[in-house]
Write a protein that holds these residues in place. Sequence first.
Motif, PDB file in Angstrom:
ATOM      1  N   GLY A  23       0.715  -1.300  -0.288  1.00 56.84           N
ATOM      2  CA  GLY A  23      -0.095   0.163   0.408  1.00 56.84           C
ATOM      3  C   GLY A  23       0.927   0.886   0.060  1.00 56.84           C
ATOM      4  N   LYS A  24       1.714   0.876   0.966  1.00 56.65           N
ATOM      5  CA  LYS A  24       2.680   2.571   0.765  1.00 56.65           C
ATOM      6  C   LYS A  24       3.606   2.573  -0.750  1.00 56.65           C
ATOM      7  N   GLN A  25       3.908   1.291  -1.247  1.00 55.73           N
ATOM      8  CA  GLN A  25       4.159   1.812  -2.554  1.00 55.73           C
ATOM      9  C   GLN A  25       3.295   2.473  -3.256  1.00 55.73           C
ATOM     10  N   GLN A  26       1.685   1.565  -3.648  1.00 49.45           N
ATOM     11  CA  GLN A  26       1.166   2.058  -4.378  1.00 49.45           C
ATOM     12  C   GLN A  26       0.958   3.538  -4.205  1.00 49.45           C
ATOM     13  N   LEU A  27       0.846   3.940  -2.770  1.00 50.15           N
ATOM     14  CA  LEU A  27       0.630   5.595  -2.193  1.00 50.15           C
ATOM     15  C   LEU A  27       1.721   6.019  -3.553  1.00 50.15           C
ATOM     16  N   GLU A  28       3.035   6.373  -2.534  1.00 46.79           N
ATOM     17  CA  GLU A  28       4.320   6.740  -3.289  1.00 46.79           C
ATOM     18  C   GLU A  28       3.691   6.755  -4.845  1.00 46.79           C
ATOM     19  N   ALA A  29       3.618   5.745  -5.757  1.00 46.03           N
ATOM     20  CA  ALA A  29       4.029   6.055  -7.258  1.00 46.03           C
ATOM     21  C   ALA A  29       2.562   6.506  -7.356  1.00 46.03           C
ATOM     22  N   SER A  30       1.670   6.567  -6.763  1.00 43.34           N
ATOM     23  CA  SER A  30       0.305   7.641  -6.455  1.00 43.34           C
ATOM     24  C   SER A  30       0.712   9.287  -6.603  1.00 43.34           C
ATOM     25  N   ILE A  31       1.256   9.143  -5.381  1.00 46.06           N
ATOM     26  CA  ILE A  31       1.300  10.598  -5.005  1.00 46.06           C
ATOM     27  C   ILE A  31       2.592  11.445  -5.887  1.00 46.06           C
ATOM     28  N   ALA A  32       4.200  10.494  -6.361  1.00 53.45           N
ATOM     29  CA  ALA A  32       4.533  10.692  -7.599  1.00 53.45           C
ATOM     30  C   ALA A  32       4.416  10.525  -8.826  1.00 53.45           C
ATOM     31  N   ALA A  33       3.210  10.026  -9.564  1.00 53.57           N
ATOM     32  CA  ALA A  33       2.044  10.435 -10.634  1.00 53.57           C
ATOM     33  C   ALA A  33       1.553  11.428 -10.639  1.00 53.57           C
ATOM     34  N   ALA A  34       1.140  11.968  -9.607  1.00 53.16           N
ATOM     35  CA  ALA A  34       0.440  13.209  -9.029  1.00 53.16           C
ATOM     36  C   ALA A  34       0.965  14.990  -9.302  1.00 53.16           C
ATOM     37  N   GLU A  35       2.248  14.580  -8.393  1.00 49.30           N
ATOM     38  CA  GLU A  35       3.295  15.259  -8.692  1.00 49.30           C
ATOM     39  C   GLU A  35       4.059  15.461 -10.106  1.00 49.30           C
ATOM     40  N   ASP A  36       3.593  14.736 -10.881  1.00 42.24           N
ATOM     41  CA  ASP A  36       4.436  15.061 -12.205  1.00 42.24           C
ATOM     42  C   ASP A  36       3.662  15.725 -13.080  1.00 42.24           C
ATOM     43  N   LYS A  37       2.275  14.891 -12.923  1.00 43.10           N
ATOM     44  CA  LYS A  37       1.098  15.660 -13.837  1.00 43.10           C
ATOM     45  C   LYS A  37       0.711  17.260 -13.364  1.00 43.10           C
ATOM     46  N   GLY A  38       1.071  17.254 -12.338  1.00 42.43           N
ATOM     47  CA  GLY A  38       0.755  18.932 -12.090  1.00 42.43           C
ATOM     48  C   GLY A  38       0.815  19.545 -12.848  1.00 42.43           C
ATOM     49  N   PRO A  39       2.368  19.934 -12.920  1.00 40.83           N
ATOM     50  CA  PRO A  39       2.559  20.638 -14.345  1.00 40.83           C
ATOM     51  C   PRO A  39       1.708  20.638 -15.530  1.00 40.83           C
ATOM     52  N   SER A  40       1.933  19.795 -16.628  1.00 42.43           N
ATOM     53  CA  SER A  40       1.131  19.735 -17.554  1.00 42.43           C
ATOM     54  C   SER A  40      -0.754  20.029 -16.996  1.00 42.43           C
ATOM     55  N   VAL A  41      -1.368  20.013 -16.305  1.00 43.76           N
ATOM     56  CA  VAL A  41      -1.994  20.303 -15.985  1.00 43.76           C
ATOM     57  C   VAL A  41      -1.991  21.872 -15.621  1.00 43.76           C
ATOM     58  N   SER A  42      -1.465  22.112 -15.270  1.00 40.47           N
ATOM     59  CA  SER A  42      -1.527  23.388 -15.058  1.00 40.47           C
ATOM     60  C   SER A  42      -1.227  24.287 -16.305  1.00 40.47           C
ATOM     61  N   SER A  43      -0.236  23.961 -17.066  1.00 43.43           N
ATOM     62  CA  SER A  43      -0.046  24.387 -18.565  1.00 43.43           C
ATOM     63  C   SER A  43      -1.580  24.180 -19.188  1.00 43.43           C
ATOM     64  N   SER A  44      -2.283  23.254 -18.738  1.00 43.92           N
ATOM     65  CA  SER A  44      -3.608  23.139 -20.201  1.00 43.92           C
ATOM     66  C   SER A  44      -4.504  23.523 -19.338  1.00 43.92           C
ATOM     67  N   ILE A  45      -4.386  24.183 -18.438  1.00 42.34           N
ATOM     68  CA  ILE A  45      -5.046  25.392 -17.462  1.00 42.34           C
ATOM     69  C   ILE A  45      -5.502  26.619 -18.425  1.00 42.34           C
ATOM     70  N   GLU A  46      -3.983  26.492 -17.832  1.00 39.96           N
ATOM     71  CA  GLU A  46      -3.462  28.056 -19.031  1.00 39.96           C
ATOM     72  C   GLU A  46      -4.199  28.048 -20.360  1.00 39.96           C
ATOM     73  N   ALA A  47      -3.255  27.063 -21.182  1.00 36.42           N
ATOM     74  CA  ALA A  47      -3.990  27.241 -22.445  1.00 36.42           C
ATOM     75  C   ALA A  47      -5.652  27.211 -22.600  1.00 36.42           C
ATOM     76  N   SER A  48      -6.306  26.878 -21.338  1.00 30.69           N
ATOM     77  CA  SER A  48      -7.997  26.443 -21.848  1.00 30.69           C
ATOM     78  C   SER A  48      -8.321  28.023 -21.611  1.00 30.69           C
ATOM     79  N   GLU A  49      -8.054  28.337 -20.743  1.00 32.07           N
ATOM     80  CA  GLU A  49      -8.391  29.918 -20.421  1.00 32.07           C
ATOM     81  C   GLU A  49      -8.042  30.959 -20.899  1.00 32.07           C
ATOM     82  N   GLY A  50      -6.682  30.691 -22.032  1.00 33.82           N
ATOM     83  CA  GLY A  50      -6.842  31.282 -23.275  1.00 33.82           C
ATOM     84  C   GLY A  50      -7.437  31.804 -24.033  1.00 33.82           C
ATOM     85  N   ARG A  51      -8.287  30.571 -24.658  1.00 34.43           N
ATOM     86  CA  ARG A  51      -8.833  29.740 -25.165  1.00 34.43           C
ATOM     87  C   ARG A  51     -10.251  30.880 -24.985  1.00 34.43           C
TER      88      ARG A  51
END
Length: 101
Positions: A23-51
């Motif tokens: 469970g700890k390994q899965q949670l750590e992997a999930s957290i890492a994936a969420a942290e990696d996804k953060g910048p792409s979500v931010s850029s996606s939000i900015e692009a959507s705001e621009g559109r």
Amino acid sequence: KVEAEGEKEEELYSEFMCYCKNGKQQLEASIAAAEDKGPSVSSSIEASEGRLAQSKEDLKAAQAGREAAKRDMAEAKAIREKEAKAHAAYKADADTNIAAM
């Protein structure tokens, strides 16, 4: 009976420890994936705001164009009605003159 309970407790403890480790390994992997996804979500939000901003500008321009077209149509209709009235008066006068001959 006590030995059976002990074995059962040991089995449950082993399963729980396995769950904790996995469970700890899965949670750590999930957290890492969420942290990696953060910048792409931010850029996606900015692009959507621009559109969205561009769409709002396009909408304002279309509304202004529509209002201008409505004004132009109303003006053209008024001119046509004025010309039709003048033509009707001229035709009535011409018909009267022709009838008088």
